[in-house]
Write a protein that holds these residues in place. Structure first.
Motif, PDB file in Angstrom:
ATOM      1  N   LYS A 103      25.810 -12.207  31.388  1.00 16.84           N
ATOM      2  CA  LYS A 103      24.907 -11.582  30.406  1.00 16.84           C
ATOM      3  C   LYS A 103      25.262 -10.105  30.299  1.00 16.84           C
ATOM      4  O   LYS A 103      25.493  -9.451  31.300  1.00 16.84           O
ATOM      5  CB  LYS A 103      23.453 -11.698  30.877  1.00 16.84           C
ATOM      6  CG  LYS A 103      22.932 -13.110  31.006  1.00 16.84           C
ATOM      7  CD  LYS A 103      21.632 -13.128  31.819  1.00 16.84           C
ATOM      8  CE  LYS A 103      21.902 -12.782  33.279  1.00 16.84           C
ATOM      9  NZ  LYS A 103      20.677 -12.716  34.118  1.00 16.84           N
ATOM     10  N   LYS A 104      25.290  -9.604  29.055  1.00 15.12           N
ATOM     11  CA  LYS A 104      25.673  -8.210  28.856  1.00 15.12           C
ATOM     12  C   LYS A 104      24.599  -7.425  28.098  1.00 15.12           C
ATOM     13  O   LYS A 104      24.915  -6.452  27.406  1.00 15.12           O
ATOM     14  CB  LYS A 104      27.007  -8.145  28.106  1.00 15.12           C
ATOM     15  CG  LYS A 104      28.128  -8.925  28.799  1.00 15.12           C
ATOM     16  CD  LYS A 104      29.477  -8.655  28.163  1.00 15.12           C
ATOM     17  CE  LYS A 104      29.533  -9.182  26.743  1.00 15.12           C
ATOM     18  NZ  LYS A 104      30.791  -8.827  26.052  1.00 15.12           N
ATOM     19  N   GLY A 105      23.336  -7.868  28.212  1.00 12.99           N
ATOM     20  CA  GLY A 105      22.240  -7.147  27.566  1.00 12.99           C
ATOM     21  C   GLY A 105      22.444  -7.035  26.068  1.00 12.99           C
ATOM     22  O   GLY A 105      22.659  -8.046  25.393  1.00 12.99           O
TER      23      GLY A 105
ATOM     24  N   ALA B 181      26.397 -12.294  25.478  1.00 13.75           N
ATOM     25  CA  ALA B 181      26.709 -13.046  26.694  1.00 13.75           C
ATOM     26  C   ALA B 181      28.045 -13.755  26.523  1.00 13.75           C
ATOM     27  O   ALA B 181      28.459 -14.084  25.416  1.00 13.75           O
ATOM     28  CB  ALA B 181      25.611 -14.067  26.978  1.00 13.75           C
ATOM     29  N   LEU B 182      28.712 -13.962  27.657  1.00 14.48           N
ATOM     30  CA  LEU B 182      29.988 -14.683  27.671  1.00 14.48           C
ATOM     31  C   LEU B 182      29.843 -15.923  28.544  1.00 14.48           C
ATOM     32  O   LEU B 182      29.274 -15.856  29.630  1.00 14.48           O
ATOM     33  CB  LEU B 182      31.100 -13.802  28.247  1.00 14.48           C
ATOM     34  CG  LEU B 182      31.518 -12.578  27.445  1.00 14.48           C
ATOM     35  CD1 LEU B 182      32.451 -11.692  28.276  1.00 14.48           C
ATOM     36  CD2 LEU B 182      32.211 -12.997  26.145  1.00 14.48           C
ATOM     37  N   LEU B 183      30.384 -17.036  28.079  1.00 19.85           N
ATOM     38  CA  LEU B 183      30.420 -18.256  28.888  1.00 19.85           C
ATOM     39  C   LEU B 183      31.870 -18.559  29.233  1.00 19.85           C
ATOM     40  O   LEU B 183      32.737 -18.589  28.352  1.00 19.85           O
ATOM     41  CB  LEU B 183      29.790 -19.413  28.110  1.00 19.85           C
ATOM     42  CG  LEU B 183      29.791 -20.793  28.785  1.00 19.85           C
ATOM     43  CD1 LEU B 183      28.509 -21.536  28.431  1.00 19.85           C
ATOM     44  CD2 LEU B 183      30.988 -21.622  28.357  1.00 19.85           C
ATOM     45  N   PHE B 184      32.134 -18.764  30.511  1.00 17.59           N
ATOM     46  CA  PHE B 184      33.484 -19.096  30.969  1.00 17.59           C
ATOM     47  C   PHE B 184      33.474 -20.499  31.559  1.00 17.59           C
ATOM     48  O   PHE B 184      32.748 -20.757  32.524  1.00 17.59           O
ATOM     49  CB  PHE B 184      33.949 -18.116  32.054  1.00 17.59           C
ATOM     50  CG  PHE B 184      34.053 -16.690  31.597  1.00 17.59           C
ATOM     51  CD1 PHE B 184      35.253 -16.177  31.133  1.00 17.59           C
ATOM     52  CD2 PHE B 184      32.939 -15.859  31.615  1.00 17.59           C
ATOM     53  CE1 PHE B 184      35.348 -14.849  30.713  1.00 17.59           C
ATOM     54  CE2 PHE B 184      33.026 -14.535  31.202  1.00 17.59           C
ATOM     55  CZ  PHE B 184      34.229 -14.031  30.749  1.00 17.59           C
TER      56      PHE B 184
ATOM     57  N   SER C 230      14.453 -15.274  31.067  1.00 15.51           N
ATOM     58  CA  SER C 230      14.171 -15.982  29.816  1.00 15.51           C
ATOM     59  C   SER C 230      15.447 -16.604  29.269  1.00 15.51           C
ATOM     60  O   SER C 230      15.425 -17.715  28.715  1.00 15.51           O
ATOM     61  CB  SER C 230      13.601 -15.018  28.776  1.00 15.51           C
ATOM     62  OG  SER C 230      12.465 -14.373  29.281  1.00 15.51           O
ATOM     63  N   PHE C 231      16.557 -15.900  29.432  1.00 20.59           N
ATOM     64  CA  PHE C 231      17.855 -16.449  29.035  1.00 20.59           C
ATOM     65  C   PHE C 231      18.112 -17.741  29.810  1.00 20.59           C
ATOM     66  O   PHE C 231      18.419 -18.779  29.218  1.00 20.59           O
ATOM     67  CB  PHE C 231      18.969 -15.433  29.320  1.00 20.59           C
ATOM     68  CG  PHE C 231      20.340 -15.906  28.942  1.00 20.59           C
ATOM     69  CD1 PHE C 231      20.935 -15.504  27.754  1.00 20.59           C
ATOM     70  CD2 PHE C 231      21.041 -16.789  29.761  1.00 20.59           C
ATOM     71  CE1 PHE C 231      22.197 -15.966  27.397  1.00 20.59           C
ATOM     72  CE2 PHE C 231      22.299 -17.260  29.416  1.00 20.59           C
ATOM     73  CZ  PHE C 231      22.885 -16.842  28.232  1.00 20.59           C
TER      74      PHE C 231
ATOM     75  N   VAL D 261      23.310 -19.683  23.205  1.00 21.81           N
ATOM     76  CA  VAL D 261      22.657 -19.000  22.079  1.00 21.81           C
ATOM     77  C   VAL D 261      21.134 -19.169  22.159  1.00 21.81           C
ATOM     78  O   VAL D 261      20.385 -18.223  21.871  1.00 21.81           O
ATOM     79  CB  VAL D 261      23.218 -19.509  20.732  1.00 21.81           C
ATOM     80  CG1 VAL D 261      22.512 -18.817  19.566  1.00 21.81           C
ATOM     81  CG2 VAL D 261      24.717 -19.252  20.658  1.00 21.81           C
ATOM     82  N   TYR D 262      20.674 -20.358  22.589  1.00 22.41           N
ATOM     83  CA  TYR D 262      19.223 -20.507  22.785  1.00 22.41           C
ATOM     84  C   TYR D 262      18.746 -19.588  23.917  1.00 22.41           C
ATOM     85  O   TYR D 262      17.647 -19.026  23.847  1.00 22.41           O
ATOM     86  CB  TYR D 262      18.842 -21.967  23.061  1.00 22.41           C
ATOM     87  CG  TYR D 262      18.673 -22.771  21.791  1.00 22.41           C
ATOM     88  CD1 TYR D 262      17.639 -22.478  20.899  1.00 22.41           C
ATOM     89  CD2 TYR D 262      19.541 -23.807  21.454  1.00 22.41           C
ATOM     90  CE1 TYR D 262      17.490 -23.186  19.718  1.00 22.41           C
ATOM     91  CE2 TYR D 262      19.395 -24.526  20.277  1.00 22.41           C
ATOM     92  CZ  TYR D 262      18.367 -24.216  19.411  1.00 22.41           C
ATOM     93  OH  TYR D 262      18.219 -24.906  18.238  1.00 22.41           O
ATOM     94  N   GLY D 263      19.560 -19.412  24.930  1.00 25.42           N
ATOM     95  CA  GLY D 263      19.209 -18.466  25.996  1.00 25.42           C
ATOM     96  C   GLY D 263      19.075 -17.052  25.446  1.00 25.42           C
ATOM     97  O   GLY D 263      18.088 -16.351  25.718  1.00 25.42           O
ATOM     98  N   SER D 264      20.053 -16.642  24.637  1.00 28.85           N
ATOM     99  CA  SER D 264      20.000 -15.303  24.024  1.00 28.85           C
ATOM    100  C   SER D 264      18.788 -15.180  23.112  1.00 28.85           C
ATOM    101  O   SER D 264      18.146 -14.122  23.042  1.00 28.85           O
ATOM    102  CB  SER D 264      21.271 -15.050  23.205  1.00 28.85           C
ATOM    103  OG  SER D 264      22.419 -15.203  24.012  1.00 28.85           O
ATOM    104  N   THR D 265      18.482 -16.265  22.405  1.00 24.76           N
ATOM    105  CA  THR D 265      17.322 -16.271  21.510  1.00 24.76           C
ATOM    106  C   THR D 265      16.040 -16.019  22.298  1.00 24.76           C
ATOM    107  O   THR D 265      15.217 -15.169  21.927  1.00 24.76           O
ATOM    108  CB  THR D 265      17.232 -17.644  20.797  1.00 24.76           C
ATOM    109  OG1 THR D 265      18.448 -17.860  20.075  1.00 24.76           O
ATOM    110  CG2 THR D 265      16.053 -17.687  19.831  1.00 24.76           C
TER     111      THR D 265
END
Lengths: 305, 305
Positions: free
Chosen positions: B203-205, B209-212, B237-238, B262-266
């Protein structure tokens, strides 16, 4: 219809934790034009160098269809020199030396044949010089402008005048926050656009780039590089890829602007893989497109359940 | 098949440049479960509070189909308390107070009926407790884990043991760099995945966010918020949105993992719009989907010329 690039040409001495180069090719218009050269031609540079500027640098640029008729070579003059040292994480650097030399009295003169240019890229130079350039262009269609902290702090009024005549301003996130005196990047972008620039692009280094337009925000990731040799010129390479692609496509629709941002990010990623301009000297359009498609893969998702 | 969430429940006193709340609902499992509750049910919390924990907080959670049978309420005990003050730009904060109270002797006991849980979300607690939880689960299918600087520095060995039994580790960028002793985020991600975790989310605020994963990098933008009231709980929440969506979809394909990011970021974006858990208390799936589609619009581009 040619693309006009105005900015510095210089000799850079750069140290990173990995390596060091001396008197390597540098300068904003150098990176911008090399980067743009993979998309469009001819590109005309307006700039100044001293008599000490290596001939092989000029030849390399010419081999990329960069037209140097607008380049002033000052007899007996010394070329602009910059020296910097990057820290461990490559995100910050110390400037060790700035010698303006012939650049100190640079007065951009646009040759008559280029005064009808439609696509203009104003590299990071004094906004008063940027205004002088715009004053000489008869009826520009698409103006891209770069700037930096130094001018935001010292020549704010002139810079705001430039913005009102600019289609796209490209700056980095710390510059945007400084310009707007606002830590929230979205609010900062709103503030800057209200000064009169139609489209604002905020570069965020390893975090990608954001494009702000009328009712539109687009977010491009950065290319995931494991090895960054030299961040110098990344921002200029971004601007070159962006404006070069727009110039090639002759299209400023939102879809095209988005692709141009990704091409900008693509070119920046090639730039930082090698020292100086080396990463931009031997590319092919095929390699560029391959990397562009990596950006697609990396950012694409769908909403089907 | 229920979703099991293990973590803290607490009372937070938070000051930002804009406002202040005292003894507001906080804790990792609180944010995770509320966020996940919009996607899946039932959600079971394993945690501990004191007798002073407000009943209306418990009722609010139950109204979101969060099952509290695994919640230990210690008679005469005081609930975990945290107090923090955010700086001007909201990107950094000072911890003013941490009172572990009943959390100090927290021993997570999984009720027998929940030992066959398949989907587990381990909130940010001592990795030795995370191991204790995993030891009690018979055959977990999908384990998501969060951690923080404190444990990376002090309980590295236990944490690495957790990772080998974890499907998805969710941490922020400074934690990833610390974990790997490596400033380059792509290299850091590689290092952490080689420790045994299949999928790493960084997570980068405000930068997304990046998924590897295996041969896969996915980059999600952050939602462009002009006003952030309170960043507390954004990461939890993410995690809740991520694991809740996966639990709902019962699908861990790359496409589904991307959507889950993306739902996490949402969900993180809703969280920070209000103080404490307020931003997560009155949402609808429709509002969540609308914002999810904003992420699509914001990151989509195509490669046609």
């Amino acid at each position: 219809m040619s693309l006009l690039v105005v900015g510095s040409l210089g000799l850079d001495t750069v140290a990173t934790p990995f390596n060091k180069v001396e008197d390597a090719l540098g300068g904003s218009s150098t990176y911008i034009s090399l980067s743009a050269s993979y998309f469009s031609a001819p590109i005309h540079i307006i700039g100044v160098v001293g008599e000490d500027f290596p001939k092989n640098y000029l030849q390399m640029m010419e081999s990329h269809n960069i037209n140097l008729e607008g380049l002033q070579i000052v007899k007996g003059g010394k070329t602009f020199r910059w020296s910097g040292k990057y820290h461990y994480d490559l995100n910050s650097r110390d400037t060790l030396l700035t010698e303006l030399n012939v650049f100190e009295k640079f007065n951009p003169v646009i040759p008559p044949a280029l005064r009808q240019s439609k696509y203009i890229c104003l590299g990071n130079i004094d906004p008063e010089l940027q205004l002088k350039v715009l004053d000489q262009i008869e009826n520009p269609y698409f103006v891209v402008c770069d700037t930096m902290n130094y001018w935001i702090e010292r020549k704010r009024d002139a810079l705001v005048k430039v913005l009102k005549r600019t289609d796209v301003l490209i700056i980095n996130d710390s510059e945007a926050r400084l310009f707007a005196h606002e830590p929230n990047l979205i609010k900062a972008a709103k503030f800057i656009r209200e000064l009169g620039v139609k489209i604002l692009i905020i570069k965020k280094g390893e975090h990608g780039a954001l494009l702000f337009g009328e009712d539109m925000i687009f977010s491009s990731p950065a290319y995931p590089l494991e090895m960054i040799q030299d961040p110098t010129g990344a921002g200029d390479s971004f601007a070159g890829g962006f404006v070069g692609y727009i110039h090639k496509a002759q299209d400023i629709s939102p879809d095209c602007l988005k692709r141009a941002v990704v091409y900008g990010s693509t070119m920046a990623s090639f730039c930082v893989e090698q020292f100086s301009t080396k990463g931009l000297e031997n590319l092919s359009y095929l390699r560029i497109q391959d990397r562009f498609r990596d950006f697609l893969t990396m950012s694409r998702f769908n909403d089907s359940e």
